[in-house]
Design an enzyme around this catalytic site. Structure first.
Site, PDB file in Angstrom:
ATOM      1  N   GLU A 233      12.751   3.153  -0.897  1.00  0.00           N
ATOM      2  CA  GLU A 233      11.505   2.742  -1.556  1.00  0.00           C
ATOM      3  C   GLU A 233      10.623   2.165  -0.459  1.00  0.00           C
ATOM      4  OE1 GLU A 233      10.771   3.296  -4.603  1.00  0.00           O
ATOM      5  OE2 GLU A 233      12.722   3.847  -5.408  1.00  0.00           O
ATOM      6  N   CYS A 267       3.673  -2.953  -2.465  1.00  0.00           N
ATOM      7  CA  CYS A 267       3.700  -1.539  -2.042  1.00  0.00           C
ATOM      8  C   CYS A 267       2.795  -0.694  -2.933  1.00  0.00           C
ATOM      9  CB  CYS A 267       5.122  -1.010  -2.019  1.00  0.00           C
ATOM     10  SG  CYS A 267       6.005  -1.283  -3.554  1.00  0.00           S
TER      11      CYS A 267
END
Ligand code: ADP
Length: 510
Positions: A233, A267
């Site tokens: 991720e 993110c």
């Protein structure tokens, strides 16, 4: 001892806060985890879930303390510590309590006619020892959610939290201890990247990494050398596309939140904002109005906290200076003036206009409180600009036209799209979360996300009463019959009689 001086500690943390796991203890941790796995995997899912329930109740019991530790370690406002971290973890546990048994259950599936008489199942087996390496921006949520999913699926877990937010790591360790997990089932390794690397060398069975794209590539290389499967991720440069028919006030408030929550250290932060030209000027005015209202202090009512990691401020400054040198305009805000004693980790919000895709601020992950806004003309250009990135994590589309939103969502190259809101898809345990391109490999959350911590085992059962099988030896005389069978079964139309005849003759020869 892990090399903690490699990165300066942030948010007031000292090297001692992060101290903990000697590198030399890694092999022993791995052995403990392997031993614990042997027992843990044999527990029924419902039994494993009892430990997760205990965790949920412990979390509620220590709610204020947990929020406080997260807020102090990261510098984020308490409201964000509770909404974006604690609540998401509690919801993830509730999801597992409700659905894990069903998702992990061995399923009976169809068996083809060519394997007549047999029964087929898919079992979801735990991988073994799962290593979870997590970052500093959401130190609780991004460590706990994958760890809990891995545990529910029957794995033992070693968590290696970020050295930048060590108090959260310590808090989590105590939290797992209080819930009474069997020894070795879940361990926390405290230290920096060298400790992470050492843990990978010790050959875990699965690596779940959340962090920067740069480190993700290093980890993927190390994992590849041992053929360890991974989920990565990584970073993002998420676009927000605002059409002129959108509810502009809502979009402006959404953009301010999407770009500035957690000081932009997210993110899935709204790092690039594209506005349809006729609405552009009004939108920028609304942005300024909204940013002006934000409260940045240390109170419980604060909207904006501080940055978490000092070196990130240098990256933000570099991106902004690069943009300004190439013609961007700072429409709001300024950097702290160190000559006036404005030091520390607090960074006020900035709005940049006149940005282009030649600037770092529109190409690389800025991870700071900077709102970059740019006009576009028409759907096609919006999609082209949004997809003009090496990342592919998330995106948002703002319009009152549902068909247009679906059309755009379909062609955006990323792992998730939110319509008329931003970021929040990660808060749903029912939706997969993950990126494509340089934003990562694989996903978690949702059914597939829980099964990601398992491998599918095919189980094919024959009752074992027949003496032989048609495809076994001897082959004598079978070749033309198999040709006949293939023609009868896979041709334009199925020829059942021909198929059965060929099959019965094959049986006779077996
Ligand atoms: P960020 O937290 O800024 O996203 P990184 O991607 O560098 O930064 O770090 C994420 C996590 O990866 C942290 O827990 C860090 O200690 C760990 N880490 C850094 N380098 C390595 C490495 N070579 N091997 C394993 N883990 C690493």
């Amino acid at each position: 001892m892990s090399n903690l001086t490699a990165k300066p500690a942030a948010a007031g943390n000292t090297v001692q806060d992060a101290a903990g796991t000697p590198l030399a203890s890694v092999p022993d941790m791995m052995r403990q985890a392997q031993r614990a796995f042997d027992t843990w995997r044999r527990l029924a899912v419902a039994e494993r879930l009892r430990y997760l329930t205990a965790l949920r109740l412990e979390l509620l019991e220590a709610l204020d303390e947990c929020v406080d530790v997260i807020a102090r370690d990261t510098g984020k406002p308490k409201t964000e510590a509770v909404t974006a971290e604690v609540l998401v973890v509690a919801e993830a546990i509730a999801y597992l309590e409700r659905h894990a048994e069903r998702i992990l259950k061995t399923r009976k599936v169809k068996t083809p006619l060519t394997l007549i008489g047999k029964t087929s199942y898919i079992a979801h087996e735990p991988c073994g020892v799962v290593l979870v390496i997590s970052p500093w921006n959401f130190p609780f949520m991004l460590a706990a959610v994958p760890a809990l999913s891995a545990l529910a699926a029957g794995n033992s877990v070693i968590i290696k939290p970020s050295e930048v937010t060590p108090k959260v790591g310590k808090w989590m360790e105590a939290w797992f201890q209080k819930a009474g997990f069997p020894v070795g089932t879940v361990q926390v390794a405290h230290g920096a990247g060298d400790l992470g690397a050492k843990l990978i060398e010790a050959h875990p069975d699965y690596i779940f990494f959340t962090g920067s794209t740069k480190t993700g590539k290093i980890i993927q290389e190390a994992a590849a050398r041992q053929l360890i499967p991974t989920t990565l991720e990584l970073g993002g440069k998420d676009p927000m596309i605002i059409f002129q028919d959108a509810h502009l006030e809502r979009a402006a408030k959404g953009a301010v939140w999407g770009a500035l929550t957690n000081s932009g250290q997210v993110c899935v932060s709204a790092e690039r904002i594209y506005v349809e030209r006729p609405a552009y000027e009004r939108f920028v005015a609304l942005l300024k109005e909204q940013v002006r209202l934000l409260k940045q202090d240390d109170s419980d009512d604060a909207d904006l906290g501080s940055m978490t990691f000092a070196p990130q401020i240098d990256i933000v400054k570099d991106h902004v200076h690069d943009a300004v040198s190439k013609g961007a305009v700072v429409a709001y805000g300024r950097f702290p003036d160190e000559r006036k004693g404005e030091t520390g980790l607090k960074l006020g919000p900035l709005i940049l206009t006149d940005v282009t895709h030649e600037m770092k601020v529109m190409r690389e992950e800025t991870f700071g409180p900077v709102i970059c806004v740019m006009p576009f003309d028409g759907e096609e250009e919006a999609v082209r600009l949004a997809n003009d990135t090496r990342y592919g994590l998330s995106a948002s589309v703002w319009t009152r036209d549902a068909k247009k939103a679906r059309r755009i969502a379909a062609v955006l190259a990323c792992g998730s799209v939110v319509v008329n809101d931003t970021i929040v898809s990660i808060a749903s345990p029912y939706l997969p979360f993950g990126g494509i391109k340089e934003s990562g490999i694989g996903s978690y959350h949702g059914e597939a996300g829980l099964r990601a911590f398992t491998y599918p085992k095919a189980i094919l059962v024959d009752r074992g009463r027949k003496k032989s099988e048609v495809n076994w030896f001897p082959y004598a005389g079978k070749y033309p019959l198999f040709l006949d069978l293939v023609r009868a079964y896979y041709g334009k139309r199925k020829q059942w009689r021909r198929f059965v005849r060929a099959y019965l003759r094959l049986l006779k020869k077996s």
